[in-house]
Structures are given as C-alpha cells and as structure tokens.
Design a protein around this motif. Structure first.
Motif, PDB file in Angstrom:
ATOM      1  N   LEU A  35      42.010  31.108  27.977  1.00 50.38           N
ATOM      2  CA  LEU A  35      42.854  32.240  28.349  1.00 50.38           C
ATOM      3  C   LEU A  35      42.219  33.517  27.803  1.00 50.38           C
ATOM      4  CD1 LEU A  35      45.613  33.495  29.302  1.00 50.38           C
ATOM      5  CD2 LEU A  35      46.455  33.030  27.015  1.00 50.38           C
ATOM      6  N   ASN A 202      42.737  31.667  33.053  1.00 50.92           N
ATOM      7  CA  ASN A 202      43.767  32.695  33.248  1.00 50.92           C
ATOM      8  C   ASN A 202      43.399  33.924  32.435  1.00 50.92           C
ATOM      9  OD1 ASN A 202      46.010  31.647  34.923  1.00 50.92           O
ATOM     10  ND2 ASN A 202      46.025  30.045  33.359  1.00 50.92           N
ATOM     11  N   TYR A 214      48.656  39.173  35.180  1.00 45.56           N
ATOM     12  CA  TYR A 214      48.410  37.885  34.537  1.00 45.56           C
ATOM     13  C   TYR A 214      48.159  36.815  35.598  1.00 45.56           C
ATOM     14  CZ  TYR A 214      49.278  33.742  31.647  1.00 45.56           C
ATOM     15  OH  TYR A 214      49.168  32.540  30.996  1.00 45.56           O
ATOM     16  N   GLY A 215      47.170  35.982  35.386  1.00 45.82           N
ATOM     17  CA  GLY A 215      46.917  34.899  36.329  1.00 45.82           C
ATOM     18  C   GLY A 215      45.453  34.513  36.345  1.00 45.82           C
ATOM     19  N   PRO A 216      45.070  33.565  37.229  1.00 44.78           N
ATOM     20  CA  PRO A 216      43.654  33.203  37.331  1.00 44.78           C
ATOM     21  C   PRO A 216      42.860  34.412  37.854  1.00 44.78           C
ATOM     22  CG  PRO A 216      45.063  31.572  38.395  1.00 44.78           C
ATOM     23  CD  PRO A 216      45.929  32.750  38.107  1.00 44.78           C
TER      24      PRO A 216
END
Lengths: 285, 246
Positions: A35, A202, A214-216
C-alpha cells in the motif's frame, strides 16, 4: 478468498497546536499487499507512519496494527513489524555484519539469516567493511536488510528510495517485490509516482493531510481518463495524438489498413497527472 | 531469555558507541592525566611528597572532574550521538524497551566513573586506608549513579553532541566548580554541602587531612535526595517525549 486485514485506520486525525497534519484518514492494509501513501513533502505521510507504529499519538480515530490498538502498542510490536524511517541510521563505526548481528540478538534471529539477508541485498561481500564506508545506496540497502532481518509481517518504509540513484532504486524495488512474493505486507510512503505505480497494489493520494483518492493505481488512472487520446507514430517518424472521436477512429483505422503505423499507445493519465488534476499541485512540490 | 538477549545487545551497542567515540573516551584519561600532571608540578617543590592540603585539593579536583565531565558526558554525549546519527530511533523501533536502553546507557559510564574515582585516590597518593572504606564505596557509587542519570537527562534534552555539551556546561559549572571553590569561599562551602559532588569532596578533604570520615545525616539526605530528584526529572522528561522528541 478474503485476505486478512493487518492494519486498519479509522478516521485518524492528528492536530498540532497550529496545524492539522492528518484529517479523517481511513484505510486498510491486507496480507501480502503493498500500500502506498503518495503525496508531496508535508502531506502527512511520515506522521501517518509514526502514528501507526506507535511513535506518535493521534488526536482522534483508531489505528489497529496486527489486531492491537496503536494506543496500546508496546515495544514488543516491533518484533512483528519492520520500520525504515526516512532517515534511519546505521552504526557507522562497526562492520556491516555486526550492524546486523546486534539486531539479530535483539530479535533472537539465527546467524544464518544474516547471511541470507546480506546476500539478498547484495552486501554479503561487504560484510567486513565498516558501515560508514558504504555508499549511500549500500547504506540504504543495509537499513532495509536490518528491517527485514526478523521477517516482519508488515514492513513500513518511509521514502525508501529518496535521494538514491536509479540503479539502486531499481534494486530496492526488486527486493520489495520479492518480499511481497514471500507474503510480507508493505506500507510505503513516497512522492515518486512511478515507484507507486510499479510497486503498489493500492495507493492513497495524500494532500494536506487528507486522502483525496484511494485505490489500485491503474484504476485511479483510468477513472481520470476523461479525454481519451491515442498517440500514434507513423512510418515517416511523424507523431500524432488523436482524441477519441468517430472521425479520428476512422482515420486511425485507415492508417492501420495502409500499414503506416509504427506504434500506437493509449494516453491515460499517470498518477502524477491525476494528482495534479485533483489537487492542482504537483507531487514533486 | 529474549529480554536478557536484548539487554546484552544494547550493552554491546553502547560499549561500541562509547569506545569508538574519542571525544567521550578521552575524558577519563584526561582527568587522571591532569591529576598526575598537577601532582608532579606540586610535588617538584616538595620532593615528591604533597602536603595534605594539596592532596585534598588534587582529590577534589580529580573526583569532581570525573563525576561531572566524565559521568555527564559519557552518557549524555553517547545518547546525543545516537540521535545525531539517527540510530536511536532504529534501536527503539526494534523492540528494545526504555528500561533496557536506560540500563544499557548507564552501565559502562557508571563502571568507568567508579573505577576512575578509585584510580584518582591512588594517583593522588591519598591515605588509602582512610579512603577505601564502605562509606567511600557507597558515596562514590551513589554519586556516580547521580552523575549518570544527569547524563541521561542531558541526553534526552540534547539534539546532537554539540547541544549535549552546551547543556552540560552550566551543570558542570555548578556541580564541579562549587565544591572545588568551597575552600576559597564560605558561601561556596555552604552551597557545596548541598551538592552530591560536595559530599564527595567533603569526604575527600577529610581523609586527605588524616581525619577519618563519618557519614552525616545531611550527607545521606543530599546524596539520596539528589538521586531521587534526578530520577524524577528523568522520568518526567521520558514520559513527555521518550528518548527523542518528534
């Protein structure tokens, strides 16, 4: 199968006397995941790591690290996590091997593991060299070797490749991907979007202490790919960018039929572009 | 078992930090060297034998200097060096506890300070039979402990080695100079009675002049009072920011 959550932040805020470093941060890190906290200097990345690892207390919210509330973290948590701060130091006046053997004693790690880690980071041949005589890149690899010596479940890295030459940065990236393959979870802060795109499953884009996206990485980039374009390089070396219109699609199809296209790429935005779009500020600022 | 391993590792690290830092290691040798030099200079006028008053002066000088400059700086500077080189945070995020770091930090400086205290007695050619008593051992050890804890306070407050020296200087002025100047001024002598270094020099003065020293209630109160105060200050500072302020 759902992966186990190793780290969970719920509505974390950190306020100092005159400024707010973090605002309502919520996110989770799963087993075997990388992350990334991506943001410019002063965005709150280091503050987040310090709160999660119990070095700093949040003003509000809850941080759970390996099922332990960060407010109740004691020194024993560091047996399960590894921390590389932005300025983690090494003992310069002692050899590389001893730098690790002392920490091996702290974590009750067998000596064979030191050899293994030193080989992994490419420092085995320098094991007898005084740590202060290593190059900056080698020092950073030693810091990383120390952080993974006890095979932590989560590795926290604060700007691990900041100030390193590209070749060393690439070798560190390779190492991190290997660690991920071995099942280690990695929490990484960086202001290098290429690094984030390459390594992270992520990412959280952080700006003035707030998560703005926020995310891949790929999904984030595609989400902001509003003006679809294609970059085409023709046989005569001419470079043309086509916006996605029905007219241009026909044109591209014609060029393809005539076999005049040397290369064709879609022009989706990078994380840097997304960050600029969302915040109006560059990541490098 | 693991806690013992951790403590051993911290002791090993602190020994390496101290023994490889020339600025720290020169302290005890400088103290002993200075006492030898003064003894030679004074002794050259008296065929090598010093009158008790000069022996007392040398003992005062050596013991005060050892307790202050060596005790304070050996602990304070080594912690400050770890902050300066960013190794303290690495150590404290490796599962070493505050108590383990505390013991590891003061262990060798404490031994050094006590050992140099004893060495100074021999170097000064002071009456060993009067000095080497359980009272001297107790006072010397408690004073060395206070000195090391003050060193920890300096280490907690300092950002780097230079800063540690800056913080240590005023403390050295108080704890080192006042007992040394006690013979020259009544006021200094009165203040000196309330300093842990003053208790040590009082004992040294007494023995050097051939009078066996007996511990008084005031001496014990000063020693243990200052030990408790220094521990409380240390704990207060540690509770606020740990060893390193964010």
């Amino acid at each position: 199968m759902t992966q186990k959550v190793l780290l969970k932040l719920s509505h974390i805020s950190k306020r100092y006397k005159t400024e707010t470093a973090l605002k309502d941060i919520s996110m989770a890190l799963h087993e075997g995941e990388i992350l990334g906290f991506l943001g410019p200097s002063g965005a709150g990345k280091t503050t987040a790591i310090k709160i999660i690892t119990g070095q700093l207390r949040q003003t509000t919210g809850e941080a759970k690290l390996l099922d332990t509330d960060s407010a109740n973290i004691d020194a024993s948590i560091y047996e399960k996590i590894g921390v590389v701060a932005d300025n983690s130091g090494i003992y310069e006046k002692i050899p590389v091997w001893q730098n690790l053997s002392i920490f091996a004693k702290i974590w009750n790690v067998p000596k064979e593991r030191i050899t293994e880690v030193l080989q992994q980071v490419g420092l085995y041949e320098y094991r007898k060299k005084y740590a202060g005589k290593l190059s900056k890149g080698q020092m950073q690899r030693l810091v990383l070797a120390r952080a993974v010596l006890h095979k932590p479940r989560i590795l926290f890295l604060d700007e691990p490749t900041s100030g390193l030459d590209p070749a060393t940065a690439v070798s560190i990236h390779r190492m991190l991907l290997d660690l991920k393959k071995d099942g280690m979870s990695i929490f990484l802060t960086t202001h290098n979007m290429e690094e984030a795109e390459k390594l992270c499953d992520n990412v959280a884009l952080l700006f003035h202490g707030e998560i703005v996206e926020y995310g891949p990485p790929q999904e984030i980039c595609l989400k902001y790919n509003r003006n679809k374009q294609y970059s085409v390089r023709l046989e005569n070396q001419e470079q043309i960018t086509f916006a996605q219109t029905s007219e241009n699609i026909t044109k591209i199809a014609e060029l393809m039929q005539e076999n005049r296209i040397q290369s064709i790429h879609s022009c989706e935005p990078t994380l840097e572009d997304v960050f600029l779009q969302v915040t109006g500020t560059s990541l490098q600022s | 078992m693991n806690n013992r391993n951790k403590l051993t590792a911290v002791l090993q690290l602190k020994w390496l930090c101290i023994s490889t830092n020339k600025a720290i290691m020169i302290g005890p040798f400088l103290t002993i060297g200075m006492v030898i030099l003064f003894r030679l200079i004074y002794g050259s006028n008296t065929n090598g034998t010093l009158p008790p008053v000069l022996t007392a002066l040398l003992l005062n000088l050596g013991l005060s200097m050892n307790l202050c400059s060596d005790g304070f700086s050996m602990v304070g500077t080594s912690i400050a060096e770890e902050k300066e080189k960013h190794t303290l945070r690495a150590l404290m995020t490796s599962s070493v506890t505050g108590v383990q770091y505390f013991i590891g930090s003061i262990f060798f400086p404490f031994l050094f300070t006590v050992a140099v205290n004893f060495a100074i007695i021999f170097v000064c050619d002071a009456p060993v039979e009067l000095l080497l008593t359980p009272a001297f051992l107790l006072i010397s050890m408690v004073a060395a402990l206070i000195s090391c804890i003050i060193g920890m306070i300096i280490g907690i407050c300092a950002k780097d080695q230079m800063n540690a020296n800056l913080i240590a200087y005023p403390l050295m002025m108080v704890f080192m100079l006042i007992p040394i100047l006690g013979d020259l001024s009544t006021l200094m002598n009165k203040i000196s009675a309330f300093l842990f270094t003053g208790v040590v020099t009082k004992m040294a003065n007494s023995c050097a002049t051939g009078t066996p020293y007996s511990v008084t209630a005031l001496d014990l109160s000063v020693l243990f009072g200052e030990l408790i105060i220094s521990i409380l200050i240390f704990l207060l500072l540690y509770k606020r920011n740990g060893y390193e302020k964010d």
